[in-house]
Design an enzyme around this catalytic site. Structure first.
Site, PDB file in Angstrom:
ATOM      1  N   GLY A   1      13.010  41.269  68.680  1.00 43.42           N
ATOM      2  CA  GLY A   1      12.340  41.076  68.057  1.00 43.42           C
ATOM      3  C   GLY A   1      12.893  41.247  65.999  1.00 43.42           C
ATOM      4  O   GLY A   1      13.260  40.710  65.828  1.00 43.42           O
ATOM      5  N   ASP A   2      13.161  41.951  66.763  1.00 42.16           N
ATOM      6  CA  ASP A   2      13.672  42.631  64.435  1.00 42.16           C
ATOM      7  C   ASP A   2      14.763  41.998  64.586  1.00 42.16           C
ATOM      8  O   ASP A   2      14.923  41.608  63.073  1.00 42.16           O
ATOM      9  CB  ASP A   2      13.413  44.417  64.794  1.00 42.16           C
ATOM     10  CG  ASP A   2      12.863  45.205  64.551  1.00 42.16           C
ATOM     11  OD1 ASP A   2      11.781  45.366  64.091  1.00 42.16           O
ATOM     12  OD2 ASP A   2      12.696  45.716  66.214  1.00 42.16           O
ATOM     13  N   THR A   3      15.122  42.099  65.175  1.00 43.32           N
ATOM     14  CA  THR A   3      17.308  41.204  64.995  1.00 43.32           C
ATOM     15  C   THR A   3      17.003  39.273  64.831  1.00 43.32           C
ATOM     16  O   THR A   3      17.765  38.886  64.307  1.00 43.32           O
ATOM     17  CB  THR A   3      18.471  41.098  65.867  1.00 43.32           C
ATOM     18  OG1 THR A   3      17.468  41.322  67.133  1.00 43.32           O
ATOM     19  CG2 THR A   3      18.386  42.751  65.755  1.00 43.32           C
TER      20      THR A   3
END
Length: 387
Positions: free
Chosen positions: A170-172
């Site tokens: 999700g972050d990347t």
């Protein structure tokens, strides 16, 4: 690879990174890999918490996410630190931040105000829920975005709770969309001279890669469920047992399935009405997987791989880090690079992607080991003064 590496397509671009943990810093990593100069503002003392993340006795994640960056120590909670940040941002092309919405404004660093001084400034804002909407002020990490965006609900086996991917996807993803937005904004700026704000929400970045999950429900009321190692009605595409491990085969297309059937010594399967079409194979997914598994478990991985290569069937081993470091294709493509590190010696990490024919990116400098180690250097070059 060291500072002798390629300058990259974004050489000359100045970026101030104010984020912490993964989403903001990964956006900075991508821009830095392609040649931008990344000045990372870290709180004095401990710096970014990513310095301590990773596995093993000597965590190395920081070496990847902070490569090609300069560390400047700045206390953004103080008036002095806020003023220094404003001075640096006035010289920058891009500002990256991934604090909770409203934090920059609280620190007297509202993007609208920053752009009054620097009209061409592009501000990449990565957050859990975006800068607007009823959830915008909520705290949000990547895993929460994965759940809201639909990813977590379909990962794992139906009889078990939702699983997670083994990396912070999700972050990347949000960072990657933030980077994409920054590059689009740069193109717009080249035509108009005007910067803008790029609003990348974690849940929306996940939603973007969720294929037809929403449209399938909209069109037919169908909800995608957890299906373990397969995609529903996409067959054959699974990991199959061998005598010495597991091997992934993706033959979910009519012509490819025919080649797989021939390699199995069962060419008649391709014309069997139970398996001849995409829909037929999908309807008998478990049955077909069992049939293929009975065949693959009589072979070693090497034997199966040789047959799949000869038959031109998309297939491959399930790699871990040790496999990657020993594989000749990784080496030939420089998919992995070795970077000198004053604490860890030489350290191997993923290279720079995608490959650029004319202006390839590179790891030009290792991650800064000390918080603020580049403060004087950056202030001299950007502002013409010392700290």
């Amino acid at each position: 690879m060291t500072e002798a590496g390629s300058a990259g397509a974004l050489e000359g671009l100045k970026v101030v990174e104010m984020g912490q943990l993964i989403a903001g810093p990964f956006c900075g990593q991508l821009l830095g890999d392609m040649g931008a100069e990344i000045v990372k503002l870290e709180p004095p003392g401990g710096g970014d918490q990513m310095r301590n993340w990773g596995q093993g006795d000597k965590p190395s994640w920081w070496r990847v996410i902070a490569r090609n960056k300069y560390s400047v120590a700045v206390d953004l909670r103080s008036e002095e630190g806020q003023q220094l940040a404003r001075e640096l941002i006035a010289k920058a092309d891009i500002l990256i931040e991934n604090f909770r919405p409203g934090t920059l404004e609280k620190w007297n660093l509202a993007p609208q105000e920053l752009r009054r001084t620097n009209p061409g400034l592009i501000v990449v804002r990565v957050s859990g829920y975006g800068q607007t909407g009823p959830y915008s002020s909520r705290a949000g990490f990547g895993g929460i975005g994965e759940a809201m965006g639909g990813w977590r609900g379909i990962v794992g086996y139906p009889e078990l709770p939702p699983a997670r991917m083994g990396v912070s996807i999700g972050d990347t993803l949000a960072a990657t969309y933030g980077c994409l937005g920054a590059l689009a904004a740069l193109h717009h700026r080249s035509q108009t001279g005007e910067g803008q704000i790029v609003d990348s929400a974690l849940y929306e970045a996940v939603l973007q890669v969720m294929e037809s999950t929403v449209s399938d429900y909209s069109a037919s009321g169908t909800k995608r469920r957890r299906t373990g190692s397969t995609l529903p009605a996409i067959a054959p595409s699974n990991v199959y047992p061998c005598r010495d491990g597991e091997y992934l085969i993706g033959a979910n297309q009519d012509g490819v399935f025919a080649r797989l059937a021939a390699a199995m010594g069962r060419p008649e399967l391709a014309s069997d009405e139970r398996y001849a079409t995409h829909r037929a194979r999908g309807a008998r997914q478990e049955e077909l997987d069992a049939l293929i598994g009975e065949w693959t478990k009589t072979l070693t991985i090497a034997e199966l791989e040789a047959k799949m290569v000869e038959a031109a069937v998309p297939a491959g081993r399930v790699f871990d880090a040790e496999d990657m470091m020993a594989d000749p294709h990784f080496a030939a493509r420089e998919a992995l690079v070795t970077v000198a590190d004053d604490e860890l010696g030489e350290i191997t990490m993923q290279g720079v992607f995608p490959k650029m024919s004319g202006t390839p990116g590179s790891v030009r400098r290792p991650a800064p080991l000390e918080v603020g180690q580049d403060t004087n250097d950056v202030l001299k070059r950007w502002l013409g003064r010392e700290a």
